[in-house]
Design an enzyme around this catalytic site. Structure first.
Site, PDB file in Angstrom:
ATOM      1  N   GLU A 507      49.249  82.732  85.904  1.00 28.44           N
ATOM      2  CA  GLU A 507      49.381  83.134  84.570  1.00 28.44           C
ATOM      3  C   GLU A 507      50.490  82.507  84.049  1.00 28.44           C
ATOM      4  OE1 GLU A 507      48.250  86.713  81.798  1.00 28.44           O
ATOM      5  OE2 GLU A 507      47.796  86.810  83.910  1.00 28.44           O
ATOM      6  N   GLU A 775      53.275  95.876  85.725  1.00 27.38           N
ATOM      7  CA  GLU A 775      52.358  95.652  84.773  1.00 27.38           C
ATOM      8  C   GLU A 775      51.464  97.066  84.250  1.00 27.38           C
ATOM      9  OE1 GLU A 775      48.966  92.662  83.882  1.00 27.38           O
ATOM     10  OE2 GLU A 775      49.259  92.983  85.901  1.00 27.38           O
TER      11      GLU A 775
END
Length: 920
Positions: A507, A775
């Site tokens: 990502e 996260e």
């Protein structure tokens, strides 16, 4: 009588001459220091802005409290200063501004070098000595100044492809030799690449950057770099060598797994501009005279997948004069495309900032695992013994499994492995060049059997954008201090030329939502001014014609958009203005802010904004999955109103009266609609009731009725108490939690939430061994193991937004005027702490707030920098019992009492150091 008249005459003359004495006296004030250009640059080369701002700081001394006037002089030669400036002289300007003074002299051009000095007058009209001479040098400001062309290896043979179908381009080695018949007295290398590059001259690396030039919307703008290479060139023969690799430009980035921009191989462009001692000038441009090969040792370099290095293909001396390149090929040449802007880089390059030696070694089924003790971003420096023909395999992980093996599932499709193929027996030293990894653990396999690994085999080279640390926080609580470190390492790990969402998996994109959430906190941690303004230029370039802001910048997500994410275009410029005081950031982004608001309004149905998005992303205990339970139209309407308010405030600052009035009318309508649509008369949310719903309503000031607002405050507290004083917020609600509870007088409750140790909480991840922000609130737990590997980063900075409250309320440092021209020092003590300290390097100088509380005695050490004032707020104390610098506060001549409450009082002080003690 005559004697009396004479005395009067003498007194008059002395009064008249006093200002002259301040100029011509033998003891001028100490000079200004920390002279900076633009967004904090010190003597930059290759600067981007022909109308920069000038800033400086006043000395810390008893005499200087504030500035009453300044004078700036600028010249084309240092010898012309200060008396004969040929570019600009402000003359004496009566002003207390010492930051962002816009250049208004003769027009500046590419390559031009400018020297400048400043002096100031203090609050009493005394003048300082001139500062040291500072300088800056312009880069090549636009495409018109480039005579070079793009060049690259022809890649006659078709490159291999990955399992995703993307091409694997080996690194290109491009070279040229050039001779000079006189000594070199000045040389500049202007260079960039469609991809990433490393430049070498006569066998030495140029500069310290890695992954240069960085990541921008390549089809619109590519950043250029300028290096002073005078000392690297000799009379006679010289060689220039450039290594070029795919980087972000020609590799898979994003979910599509396809190539991001270029379908063709990477290329580079450069101009070496040299002035010789005999007066001649030479320009060596990238053109068809250069030679190249793709048969060098770097066989592939991919951001997600890692690097492959083959020692057998090394060619020593390739960037030195005399190297035999007869077997190399002629480069292919491409003209400069006028539609793609070549502009100087406007923030700091990525560099190696720290080195982390391995602290622990363990055996694994596959090899040896080295623990550098900290989740980090960068590359390893590996030293290992090898046998000819063997391959050293270097794997990475942020975490270990229970069995001691690497946990790599969260990397998803990112292979994240480096390979070194040995061509002879012996020790090798290897540093991957054109990739980066997120890791704490490094596993080595394939080294010479029988060897005994040592800690010196692996060192973590921490890489991030080259900004300096700006502030610090510490306290009497070990876990709170670890949280501060985790937030700081989250910044280091994700400020890799752009603000990434994660640095390790497939990502690593510039998520706009994560960016706006963390931006205020980032300013406390580091000098990120140029980092944000540079990225905001990319955001503007990626804004669509209808005004939408993509969810990631540079945009690899096509037309996807989300409330709370696109609002980065309004929130970050405003926060940057508040933290720095620089108006330019509002000037640059104002039109984009307006267009984003217009995009919202185009999705208005009735008075409510209906725009889908990510919701309150990753709200814990959500029955609706990752998107959270707060209604999407509530989020969209709230963020539309907030961005509209910020745009309205920007219009006021910029003097756009008509815009300010029009935005104000629309804002008031939207605010009223939000209140009536989502709340009842008792202040209860009439749709899905969530902590985030109340936090947006209160934090964005969207409730106009005092009774509704009071009810909303009570309902928010009720929801928190129902959750056993835990948060139930995701990405959008979490940054609002602390400031809203503080605003409604419940900072005590925020302390309780902050110090929770059970899930979900900030200390929960610390108790599971976290060294960065995660996260998810529960990315891993010792009893349940790892979370969903499909999205489980252990280096995400969003929840680090709590750092803002740690600085602003626990330590107590916040701006009352933009740029900390006026500071609020208002620590909020709590019985869970006996001590806290915050330090911050503001545009005007160092601010300190350090407090302790012990057995009824409260002490505060405060430092207010020159040319600033501070409002100091003392809680749970009385004026009568308070002493400042050994004197009763009420009697201190520098103190101005502002307000007295039942359990607090506030007072204003000028620049200085203050030791305050209150006994209760």
């Amino acid at each position: 009588m005559k004697s009396a008249k004479t005395i009067i005459r003498i007194v008059v003359i002395m009064v008249f001459l006093y200002p002259l004495n301040s100029v011509f006296g033998s003891e001028p004030l100490p000079s200004a220091h920390s002279l900076r250009i633009g967004e904090g640059f010190e003597n930059p080369i290759g600067f981007y802005d022909a109308r920069p701002g000038f800033s400086w700081k006043l000395p810390v001394c008893k005499e200087v409290k504030a500035q009453s006037a300044y004078e700036i002089v600028a010249a084309s030669e240092a010898t012309l200063l200060p008396n004969n400036p040929d570019l600009w002289s402000t003359q004496k300007v009566k002003s207390d501004r010492s930051v962002w003074i816009t250049y208004a002299g003769k027009p500046l051009n590419s390559r031009q070098r400018i020297y400048w000095q400043v002096r100031y007058w203090d609050q009493a009209g005394n003048v300082s000595s001139w500062s040291e001479v500072a300088h800056f040098e312009m880069g090549l400001l636009n495409n018109d100044y480039w005579e070079a062309r793009w060049i690259g290896d022809p890649f006659d043979n078709a490159p291999d492809t990955t399992k995703f179908g993307t091409k694997i381009y080996p690194a290109q080695y491009i070279r040229r030799e050039v001779g000079f018949d006189s000594e070199v007295i000045s040389a500049r290398l202007h260079i960039t690449a469609k991809g990433v590059f490393e430049a070498q001259i006569n066998g030495q690396k140029v500069g310290e950057a890695v992954m240069a030039p960085g990541y921008t919307p390549y089809l619109k703008r590519i950043e250029t770099l300028t290096y002073d290479v005078t000392g690297m060139l000799d009379k006679g023969r010289n060689a220039i060598g450039i290594i070029v690799a795919p980087g972000w430009n020609t590799t898979r980035i994003g979910w599509s797994k396809s190539q991001y921009i270029e379908k063709q191989p990477p290329k580079m462009i450069c101009q070496l501009e040299v002035t010789l001692n005999n007066g001649l000038k030479k320009m060596i441009c990238s053109d068809g005279m250069w030679k190249s090969t793709n048969r060098g040792p770097i066989r592939s370099s991919e951001i997600y997948d890692g690097e492959i290095y083959d020692q057998a293909l090394e060619f020593d001396g390739w960037s030195r004069a005399g190297f035999d390149d007869t077997m190399w090929k002629n480069v292919v040449v491409e003209s400069v495309d006028a539609s793609v802007a070549l502009q100087p880089k406007r923030h700091h390059q990525v560099k190696v900032k720290h080195e982390l030696p391995a602290q622990k070694i363990t055996k694994s089924g596959m090899g040896i695992i080295f623990d550098v003790g900290q989740n980090m971003v960068g590359v390893p420096k590996v030293k290992a013994p090898m046998k000819k023909g063997d391959t050293l395999i270097i794997r990475f992980a942020e975490m270990l499994q229970d069995n001691g093996e690497l946990y790599t599932e969260s990397y998803r499709s990112a292979h994240s492995t480096d390979y070194y193929i040995a061509s002879k027996d012996g020790w090798i030293e290897y540093i991957p060049k054109f990739t980066f990894h997120g890791f704490r653990y490094v596993e080595l396999t394939g080294f010479a059997s029988g060897s005994t690994p040592g800690n010196d085999w692996v060192t973590g080279l921490v890489q991030y954008s080259d900004f300096n640390k700006n502030g610090d926080f510490s306290s009497s609580d070990a876990q709170l201090n670890q949280l501060q470190r985790n937030i700081e390492w989250g910044l280091r790990g994700n400020f890799f030329d752009i603000p990434t969402d994660c640095p390790q998996r497939d990502e690593r994109m510039g998520w706009t939502g994560d960016a706006q959430i963390f931006a205020p906190t980032s300013y406390f941690l580091a000098d990120v001014h140029s980092f944000w303004t540079s990225w905001l230029q990319s955001v503007r370039e990626e804004q669509a014609s209808d005004g939408r802001i993509p969810i990631v910048v540079p945009n690899v997500a096509k037309d996807r958009v989300s409330p709370g994410w696109g609002d980065a275009i309004a929130i970050i410029p405003w926060e940057t203005y508040i933290r720095t005081g620089e108006v330019k950031v509002l000037e640059e982004n104002y039109e984009a802010m307006k267009r984003w608001v217009d995009f919202y309004l185009a999705h208005q149905k009735g008075e409510i904004i209906e725009l889908k998005g990510f919701g309150d992303w990753l709200q814990p205990f959500s029955s609706l999955g990752n998107f959270g339970e707060t209604p999407l139209d509530m989020i969209a309407t709230a963020f539309c109103a907030y961005s509209m308010r910020l745009t309205m405030q920007a219009a006021e600052v910029l003097g756009y009266k008509a815009d300010h009035e029009e935005l104000g009318r629309t804002y008031r309508k939207l605010r009223s609609a939000f209140e009536s649509h989502f709340f009842d008369a008792a202040g209860k949310i009439v749709v899905s009731e969530t902590q985030t719903g109340y936090l947006m309503a209160l934090g964005f000031d969207l409730l106009t009725d005092p009774l509704i607002r009071k009810g909303a405050e009570q309902n928010l507290v009720g929801l928190i108490e129902k959750a056993d004083n835990h948060l139930r917020t995701g990405f959008l609600g979490t940054p609002l939690l602390a400031p809203v509870l503080d605003q409604i007088g419940r900072a005590d409750l925020m302390y309780t939430i902050l110090f929770q140790e059970s899930y979900p909480s900030w200390f929960y991840s610390i108790n599971q061994g976290a060294t960065t922000m995660w996260e998810r609130w529960n990315s891993y737990s010792r009893d349940k193991g790892f979370g969903d590997a499909g999205m489980n980063s252990f280096n995400h900075y969003a929840y680090g937004a709590i750092g803002q409250w740690m600085y602003e309320r626990i330590a107590g440092i916040s701006p009352l005027l933009p740029g900390y021209k006026k500071i609020r020092i208002a620590p909020y003590p709590d019985n869970r702490l006996t001590f806290a300290k915050g330090e911050y390097e503001s545009p005007y100088g160092r601010i300190v707030s350090q407090w302790s509380s012990d057995e009824g005695r409260f002490t505060l050490h405060a430092v207010v920098p020159p040319n600033s004032v501070a409002l100091i707020v003392i809680r749970k104390s009385t004026l009568k019992s308070t002493v400042i610098n050994g004197e009763k506060l009420k009697k201190h001549k520098s103190v101005k009492i502002i307000e007295q409450g039942a359990d607090y009082f506030s007072f204003e002080v000028p620049a200085g150091t203050y030791d305050i003690r209150s006994d209760n």
